[in-house]
Design an enzyme around this catalytic site. Structure first.
Site, PDB file in Angstrom:
ATOM      1  N   SER A  79      52.035  24.770  25.502  1.00 57.44           N
ATOM      2  CA  SER A  79      53.226  24.602  26.480  1.00 57.44           C
ATOM      3  C   SER A  79      53.183  23.215  26.585  1.00 57.44           C
ATOM      4  O   SER A  79      52.427  22.416  26.378  1.00 57.44           O
ATOM      5  CB  SER A  79      52.971  25.252  27.642  1.00 57.44           C
ATOM      6  OG  SER A  79      53.811  24.746  28.714  1.00 57.44           O
ATOM      7  N   TYR A 107      47.750  27.488  35.149  1.00 53.04           N
ATOM      8  CA  TYR A 107      48.128  27.790  33.946  1.00 53.04           C
ATOM      9  C   TYR A 107      48.286  26.608  33.086  1.00 53.04           C
ATOM     10  O   TYR A 107      47.827  26.670  31.927  1.00 53.04           O
ATOM     11  CB  TYR A 107      49.893  28.139  34.198  1.00 53.04           C
ATOM     12  CG  TYR A 107      50.464  28.440  33.041  1.00 53.04           C
ATOM     13  CD1 TYR A 107      50.610  29.604  32.223  1.00 53.04           C
ATOM     14  CD2 TYR A 107      51.410  27.106  32.643  1.00 53.04           C
ATOM     15  CE1 TYR A 107      51.345  29.535  31.046  1.00 53.04           C
ATOM     16  CE2 TYR A 107      52.176  27.456  31.353  1.00 53.04           C
ATOM     17  CZ  TYR A 107      52.256  28.677  30.765  1.00 53.04           C
ATOM     18  OH  TYR A 107      52.995  28.742  29.672  1.00 53.04           O
TER      19      TYR A 107
HETATM   20  P1  NAD Z   1      57.074  36.870  27.479  1.00 43.66           P
HETATM   21  O1  NAD Z   1      56.955  37.272  29.026  1.00 43.66           O
HETATM   22  O2  NAD Z   1      58.091  37.367  26.968  1.00 43.66           O
HETATM   23  O3  NAD Z   1      55.802  37.116  26.764  1.00 43.66           O
HETATM   24  C1  NAD Z   1      54.489  36.947  27.248  1.00 43.66           C
HETATM   25  C2  NAD Z   1      53.876  38.112  26.842  1.00 43.66           C
HETATM   26  O4  NAD Z   1      52.470  38.130  27.144  1.00 43.66           O
HETATM   27  C3  NAD Z   1      54.361  39.633  27.466  1.00 43.66           C
HETATM   28  O5  NAD Z   1      55.396  40.310  26.884  1.00 43.66           O
HETATM   29  C4  NAD Z   1      52.970  40.236  27.608  1.00 43.66           C
HETATM   30  O6  NAD Z   1      53.080  41.286  26.414  1.00 43.66           O
HETATM   31  C5  NAD Z   1      51.799  39.575  27.052  1.00 43.66           C
HETATM   32  N1  NAD Z   1      50.722  39.562  28.110  1.00 43.66           N
HETATM   33  C6  NAD Z   1      50.799  39.313  29.223  1.00 43.66           C
HETATM   34  N2  NAD Z   1      49.661  39.630  30.039  1.00 43.66           N
HETATM   35  C7  NAD Z   1      49.109  40.218  29.196  1.00 43.66           C
HETATM   36  C8  NAD Z   1      47.797  40.990  28.964  1.00 43.66           C
HETATM   37  N3  NAD Z   1      46.928  41.035  29.947  1.00 43.66           N
HETATM   38  N4  NAD Z   1      47.520  41.923  27.779  1.00 43.66           N
HETATM   39  C9  NAD Z   1      48.267  41.933  26.800  1.00 43.66           C
HETATM   40  N5  NAD Z   1      49.308  41.267  26.929  1.00 43.66           N
HETATM   41  C10 NAD Z   1      49.499  40.458  27.799  1.00 43.66           C
HETATM   42  O7  NAD Z   1      57.354  35.173  27.971  1.00 43.66           O
HETATM   43  P2  NAD Z   1      57.212  33.962  26.827  1.00 43.66           P
HETATM   44  O8  NAD Z   1      57.606  32.908  27.392  1.00 43.66           O
HETATM   45  O9  NAD Z   1      57.907  34.554  25.467  1.00 43.66           O
HETATM   46  O10 NAD Z   1      55.632  33.816  26.766  1.00 43.66           O
HETATM   47  C11 NAD Z   1      55.211  33.720  25.334  1.00 43.66           C
HETATM   48  C12 NAD Z   1      54.108  32.517  25.427  1.00 43.66           C
HETATM   49  O11 NAD Z   1      55.012  31.470  25.329  1.00 43.66           O
HETATM   50  C13 NAD Z   1      53.157  32.378  26.725  1.00 43.66           C
HETATM   51  O12 NAD Z   1      51.971  32.031  26.045  1.00 43.66           O
HETATM   52  C14 NAD Z   1      53.599  31.466  27.688  1.00 43.66           C
HETATM   53  O13 NAD Z   1      52.664  30.763  28.185  1.00 43.66           O
HETATM   54  C15 NAD Z   1      54.177  30.414  26.496  1.00 43.66           C
HETATM   55  N6  NAD Z   1      55.366  29.654  26.973  1.00 43.66           N
HETATM   56  C16 NAD Z   1      56.524  30.068  27.499  1.00 43.66           C
HETATM   57  C17 NAD Z   1      57.316  29.091  27.907  1.00 43.66           C
HETATM   58  C18 NAD Z   1      58.506  29.514  28.519  1.00 43.66           C
HETATM   59  O14 NAD Z   1      59.371  28.456  29.088  1.00 43.66           O
HETATM   60  N7  NAD Z   1      59.292  30.704  28.463  1.00 43.66           N
HETATM   61  C19 NAD Z   1      57.154  27.749  27.905  1.00 43.66           C
HETATM   62  C20 NAD Z   1      55.864  27.330  27.257  1.00 43.66           C
HETATM   63  C21 NAD Z   1      54.901  28.231  26.888  1.00 43.66           C
END
Ligand code: NAD
Ligand code: MG
Length: 301
Positions: A193, A206
């Site tokens: 991130s 986080y």
């Molecule tokens: P999202 O909510 O669509 O995806 C996150 C997924 O993590 C969930 O769909 C879920 O299936 C999984 N998850 C969470 N806890 C879990 C558990 N205990 N067991 C199994 N699965 C679990 O959101 P996203 O933003 O696509 O997130 C994907 C990655 O991107 C994450 O690592 C997040 O930290 C990172 N990220 C997101 C952003 C943003 O702005 N959305 C920015 C930087 C990094």
């Protein structure tokens, strides 16, 4: 808004290509669903066009039901890969949609629900993916947990523990279990991130986990380079996914989400897909131990 591939790929101003804030407040329960997001996110369902760059590869993606993982799953299938996705059991409805899209490409789709907070399940997850696909070439450690809190005194030990278990421990457990199956040409991609480098006040726990992921990526890349395996991270800025309105950010931040980037809007999950495809493919033969920023111009390097 028109989310067709013609529309996505035509020459245009990227600032106005996708919805800009303000957005409505839209609280959701964790882990959140794609359906409850306004405006609708683009994961590439109609807009991602593949080019066979991952033909015959077998990929496991955690958090593959929604957001960035869903966009990677759709793109990988369109590039010719078989794809296994992991997600939480309560995300079955979103996961089913992804499975259908993978199958529509004539690829093998494997759904493996379960909570990666448990070491035993992480091992089962890898074993099932390998068994059902007949091997593993690409591992995308993408599942993540984010809970905004104003002050350190608002962060319970339980929250701190959960954030580290999902974002750091599970990534270690899953990768360790996958390693014996990975051969020359394999690729590991971890979702870090912008928080790895520019930690926000309200994401104290986080942001630490995301710094861990960059460090893990570099050490592991050094360990496995001689085995012909590449390891990289992607560092997204603000992306329009269920993670954010389901507790990842307070609702006043959702209203203006992405407005402080040079592109003045959040990224749509499909805008990550080409980078995950690149890192997974042999096109990235000289890219390892790297972290690729995808932040709309806000990365502090
Ligand atoms: P999202 O909510 O669509 O995806 C996150 C997924 O993590 C969930 O769909 C879920 O299936 C999984 N998850 C969470 N806890 C879990 C558990 N205990 N067991 C199994 N699965 C679990 O959101 P996203 O933003 O696509 O997130 C994907 C990655 O991107 C994450 O690592 C997040 O930290 C990172 N990220 C997101 C952003 C943003 O702005 N959305 C920015 C930087 C990094
Ligand atoms: Mg989800």
């Amino acid at each position: 808004m028109n989310y067709s591939s013609e529309n996505r790929l035509k020459k245009q101003n990227p600032q106005t290509q996708y919805p800009q804030p303000p957005f409505p407040r839209q609280p959701q329960e964790r882990p959140g669903t794609v359906e409850d997001m306004t405006p609708r996110p683009d994961h590439g369902e109609e807009s991602y066009k593949g080019n066979n760059r991952l033909e015959g590869r077998k990929a496991l993606i955690t958090g593959g039901d929604s957001g960035i993982g869903r966009a990677a799953a759709i793109a990988f299938a369109r590039e010719g890969a078989d794809v296994a996705i992991n997600y939480l059991p309560e995300e079955e409805a979103n996961a089913k949609q992804v499975i259908k899209l993978i199958e529509a490409e004539g690829r093998t789709a494997v759904a493996i629900p379960g909570d990666i907070i448990k070491e035993e399940f992480c091992e089962e997850l890898v074993a099932t993916a390998v068994e059902k696909m007949g091997g593993l070439d690409i591992l995308v450690n993408n599942a993540g947990r984010q809970t905004a809190q104003k002050f350190i005194t608002d962060i319970t030990t339980e929250q701190f523990d959960n954030t580290f278990k999902v974002n750091v421990y599970a990534l270690f457990w899953i990768t360790r279990a996958a390693m014996p199956h990975l051969k020359e040409g394999a690729s590991i991609i971890n979702t870090a991130s912008i928080q790895s480098f520019d930690p926000s006040a309200n994401l104290l726990d986080y942001a630490q986990t995301k710094a861990c992921i960059v460090s893990f990526t570099k050490s592991l890349a050094a360990q496995v380079a001689d085995k012909g395996i590449r390891v990289n991270a992607v560092a997204p800025g603000p992306f329009w996914t269920p993670l954010q309105p389901s507790g990842g950010q307070p609702q006043d931040k959702i209203e203006e989400f992405g407005s402080s980037t040079l592109l003045k809007r959040p990224g749509q999950p499909v805008e990550c897909a080409p980078v995950y495809v690149l890192l997974a493919s042999q096109e990235a033969s000289y890219i390892t131990g790297e972290t690729m920023g995808l932040s709309g111009g806000t990365m502090p390097f």
